[in-house]
Write a protein that holds these residues in place. Structure first.
Motif, PDB file in Angstrom:
ATOM      1  N   GLU A 137       0.376   2.335 -15.566  1.00 55.96           N
ATOM      2  CA  GLU A 137       0.406   1.018 -16.199  1.00 55.96           C
ATOM      3  C   GLU A 137       0.993  -0.022 -15.241  1.00 55.96           C
ATOM      4  O   GLU A 137       1.774   0.315 -14.347  1.00 55.96           O
ATOM      5  CB  GLU A 137       1.221   1.057 -17.497  1.00 55.96           C
ATOM      6  N   PRO A 138       0.634  -1.305 -15.404  1.00 59.14           N
ATOM      7  CA  PRO A 138       1.196  -2.369 -14.555  1.00 59.14           C
ATOM      8  C   PRO A 138       2.706  -2.487 -14.758  1.00 59.14           C
ATOM      9  O   PRO A 138       3.254  -2.009 -15.757  1.00 59.14           O
ATOM     10  CB  PRO A 138       0.469  -3.636 -15.029  1.00 59.14           C
ATOM     11  N   PRO A 139       3.415  -3.120 -13.818  1.00 60.28           N
ATOM     12  CA  PRO A 139       4.861  -3.296 -13.968  1.00 60.28           C
ATOM     13  C   PRO A 139       5.196  -4.139 -15.190  1.00 60.28           C
ATOM     14  O   PRO A 139       4.386  -4.953 -15.648  1.00 60.28           O
ATOM     15  CB  PRO A 139       5.260  -4.021 -12.678  1.00 60.28           C
ATOM     16  N   HIS A 157       6.558  -1.530  -7.587  1.00 59.79           N
ATOM     17  CA  HIS A 157       5.722  -1.951  -6.468  1.00 59.79           C
ATOM     18  C   HIS A 157       4.254  -1.831  -6.902  1.00 59.79           C
ATOM     19  O   HIS A 157       3.801  -0.736  -7.278  1.00 59.79           O
ATOM     20  CB  HIS A 157       5.991  -1.085  -5.242  1.00 59.79           C
ATOM     21  N   TYR A 158       3.560  -2.964  -6.839  1.00 66.19           N
ATOM     22  CA  TYR A 158       2.192  -2.992  -7.368  1.00 66.19           C
ATOM     23  C   TYR A 158       1.373  -3.986  -6.552  1.00 66.19           C
ATOM     24  O   TYR A 158       1.824  -5.098  -6.285  1.00 66.19           O
ATOM     25  CB  TYR A 158       2.226  -3.427  -8.839  1.00 66.19           C
ATOM     26  N   LEU A 159       0.195  -3.559  -6.116  1.00 61.92           N
ATOM     27  CA  LEU A 159      -0.680  -4.456  -5.372  1.00 61.92           C
ATOM     28  C   LEU A 159      -2.128  -4.085  -5.656  1.00 61.92           C
ATOM     29  O   LEU A 159      -2.509  -2.912  -5.584  1.00 61.92           O
ATOM     30  CB  LEU A 159      -0.423  -4.344  -3.859  1.00 61.92           C
ATOM     31  N   GLN A 190      -1.455  -8.571   3.894  1.00 65.31           N
ATOM     32  CA  GLN A 190      -0.574  -8.565   2.730  1.00 65.31           C
ATOM     33  C   GLN A 190       0.761  -7.965   3.142  1.00 65.31           C
ATOM     34  O   GLN A 190       0.826  -6.829   3.608  1.00 65.31           O
ATOM     35  CB  GLN A 190      -1.182  -7.737   1.591  1.00 65.31           C
ATOM     36  N   ARG A 191       1.831  -8.756   2.979  1.00 66.86           N
ATOM     37  CA  ARG A 191       3.179  -8.237   3.304  1.00 66.86           C
ATOM     38  C   ARG A 191       3.803  -7.672   2.033  1.00 66.86           C
ATOM     39  O   ARG A 191       3.874  -8.347   1.003  1.00 66.86           O
ATOM     40  CB  ARG A 191       4.058  -9.340   3.868  1.00 66.86           C
ATOM     41  N   VAL A 192       4.263  -6.441   2.119  1.00 68.56           N
ATOM     42  CA  VAL A 192       4.916  -5.791   0.985  1.00 68.56           C
ATOM     43  C   VAL A 192       6.291  -5.330   1.447  1.00 68.56           C
ATOM     44  O   VAL A 192       6.456  -4.856   2.580  1.00 68.56           O
ATOM     45  CB  VAL A 192       4.083  -4.606   0.445  1.00 68.56           C
ATOM     46  N   TRP A 193       7.275  -5.462   0.550  1.00 68.54           N
ATOM     47  CA  TRP A 193       8.664  -5.176   0.923  1.00 68.54           C
ATOM     48  C   TRP A 193       8.997  -3.720   0.635  1.00 68.54           C
ATOM     49  O   TRP A 193       9.887  -3.400  -0.145  1.00 68.54           O
ATOM     50  CB  TRP A 193       9.608  -6.145   0.223  1.00 68.54           C
ATOM     51  N   PHE A 218      -1.635   0.182  -4.441  1.00 70.28           N
ATOM     52  CA  PHE A 218      -0.573   1.126  -4.806  1.00 70.28           C
ATOM     53  C   PHE A 218       0.055   0.650  -6.115  1.00 70.28           C
ATOM     54  O   PHE A 218       0.003  -0.528  -6.473  1.00 70.28           O
ATOM     55  CB  PHE A 218       0.493   1.268  -3.708  1.00 70.28           C
ATOM     56  N   ASN A 219       0.650   1.588  -6.820  1.00 61.54           N
ATOM     57  CA  ASN A 219       1.327   1.309  -8.082  1.00 61.54           C
ATOM     58  C   ASN A 219       2.372   2.410  -8.263  1.00 61.54           C
ATOM     59  O   ASN A 219       2.050   3.527  -8.670  1.00 61.54           O
ATOM     60  CB  ASN A 219       0.338   1.305  -9.244  1.00 61.54           C
ATOM     61  N   PHE A 220       3.609   2.078  -7.911  1.00 59.32           N
ATOM     62  CA  PHE A 220       4.649   3.097  -8.009  1.00 59.32           C
ATOM     63  C   PHE A 220       6.001   2.430  -8.263  1.00 59.32           C
ATOM     64  O   PHE A 220       6.152   1.206  -8.156  1.00 59.32           O
ATOM     65  CB  PHE A 220       4.706   3.958  -6.740  1.00 59.32           C
ATOM     66  N   MET A 221       6.974   3.262  -8.589  1.00 60.37           N
ATOM     67  CA  MET A 221       8.336   2.803  -8.858  1.00 60.37           C
ATOM     68  C   MET A 221       9.285   3.615  -7.986  1.00 60.37           C
ATOM     69  O   MET A 221       9.114   4.826  -7.833  1.00 60.37           O
ATOM     70  CB  MET A 221       8.673   3.013 -10.331  1.00 60.37           C
ATOM     71  N   THR A 222      10.244   2.941  -7.387  1.00 63.56           N
ATOM     72  CA  THR A 222      11.314   3.639  -6.679  1.00 63.56           C
ATOM     73  C   THR A 222      12.595   3.545  -7.498  1.00 63.56           C
ATOM     74  O   THR A 222      12.872   2.521  -8.131  1.00 63.56           O
ATOM     75  CB  THR A 222      11.555   3.054  -5.279  1.00 63.56           C
TER      76      THR A 222
END
Length: 382
Positions: A137-139, A157-159, A190-193, A218-222
């Motif tokens: 699911e989206p953030p 983190h979602y893009l 695309q810059r991702v942190w 990508f679609n993940f959680m840290t």
């Protein structure tokens, strides 16, 4: 003629005046003592005279409100005359408080408690390192994401892009924190942190991957690794005990230092493991058990949890390449002033099986408690 009794409101006003007078007398007295080297003899005499007169009025229950009022007015003028407020006094006082707080915090860190961040999963499930969790699911909305980050250490983190693209390259960088520039075949960047190794090894991004329009890149959680407080004073009173979670430096452990040098790293690191052997112990690994002095009974509840191989624990194991205890028949005797360190996540832990005992001089302290993030593990470390 007898004076008429005072009303309740007049009594309250008189009590208030007397309290203000008493506070003012004490304040002038403190300032007179603190600044005695700066005041002239006449100024000190004037302050002492006011203090005596105020004390006399306060000790006389028959003193009128007029007397207290006059003394208050005189005392306020005297305080302004003798102890004028200094420019930026409030700012200076706040800076002094801030500096004292920093000094106290540094003293506590140096001698008593030190924060430590769990870097890996070698102590899992007792302590967790940084976790990367795939999502579907989206953030959640921004305010919820902020709350989750502050309380639970979660970052989302979602893009996704609105067109078909192929990933050409991942370029790492750093501006205070690490980031990654994703380069696509249509020329967009695309810059991702997120650090590049996490995207490559945890998420599986690599050049050449194709993504359809609307498909998440990508679609993940840290989730932040456990932050713990280490009791640095405890080993001044007793040596490490079996079953304790302890932190140590790697400076005296050549098996670790040589590996660091091979990777171009200088200086020692801090490790956190469980102390499973003390000087004189004879150890054997008979998976999932760690035999100590030939006994099949775990010496404490913490090591019993590991050997039970339940609830996330997987017992003590023998891994390829370890230098010590590499078979059930091999034994090691822990040397004097040495301690045997092993991770609770034995199948995924670099520990004394690979580089031997921890020298007494390398010890930092015991893991005391997990203070952040909030999780089922929050609280005392066992």
């Amino acid at each position: 003629m007898r004076a008429s009794p005072l009303s309740f409101s007049h009594k309250q006003a008189l009590r208030r005046q007397r309290k203000e007078l008493a506070d003012l007398r004490r304040a002038i007295g403190r300032l007179r003592v603190r600044q005695k080297d700066l005041l002239s003899p006449e100024a000190r005499q004037e302050a002492e005279t006011f203090e005596r007169e105020a004390a006399s009025s306060l000790s006389d229950p028959q003193a009128s409100g007029t007397t207290a009022s006059l003394l208050l007015e005189r005392g306020e003028k005297l305080a302004t005359k003798l102890f004028p407020p200094k420019a930026w006094a409030g700012l200076r006082e706040n800076i002094e408080i801030f500096l004292v707080a920093i000094a106290a915090a540094l003293a506590i860190r140096a001698y008593f408690l030190q924060p430590f961040k769990i870097p890996t999963d070698s102590m899992k499930p007792t302590l967790y390192g940084i976790q990367t969790i795939a999502r579907v699911e989206p953030p959640p909305p921004g305010p919820i994401r902020l709350l989750h980050m502050l309380l639970f250490g979660r970052q989302y983190h979602y893009l996704r892009l609105s067109r078909d693209v192929s990933l050409v390259d991942l370029v790492p960088g750093k501006l205070l924190v690490e980031y990654t520039d994703l380069l696509f075949d249509d020329g967009e960047k695309q810059r991702v942190w997120v650090a590049a190794p996490a995207l490559v090894y945890k998420i599986g991004l690599r050049p050449g991957l194709f993504f359809r329009a609307g498909e998440p890149i990508f679609n993940f959680m840290t989730v932040a690794g456990d932050q713990v407080l280490v009791n640095k004073a405890v080993y001044n009173f007793h040596p490490p005990r079996r079953g304790e979670v302890f932190v140590f430096r790697t400076a005296g452990i050549e098996g670790i230092e040589s590996t660091l040098r091979d990777h171009g790293l200088n200086g020692s690191l801090f490790y956190i493991k469980r102390c499973v052997g003390v000087p004189g112990d004879r150890l054997q690994i008979d998976p999932p058990f760690l035999r100590i002095n030939g006994s099949a009974t775990p010496p404490n509840a913490a090591m019993s949890r590991v050997e039970a191989a339940r609830n996330g624990y997987r017992g003590y194991v023998i891994l390829p390449g370890q230098l010590y205890l590499s078979s059930p028949e091999e034994q090691v005797v822990v040397p004097k002033d040495g301690y045997w360190a092993m991770g609770d996540n034995s199948p995924d832990s670099q520990d004394s099986r690979f580089w031997g005992p921890v020298p007494r001089n390398d010890l930092v302290g015991t893991g005391l408690l997990i203070y952040w993030p909030l999780s089922p593990r929050w609280g005392w470390i066992h």
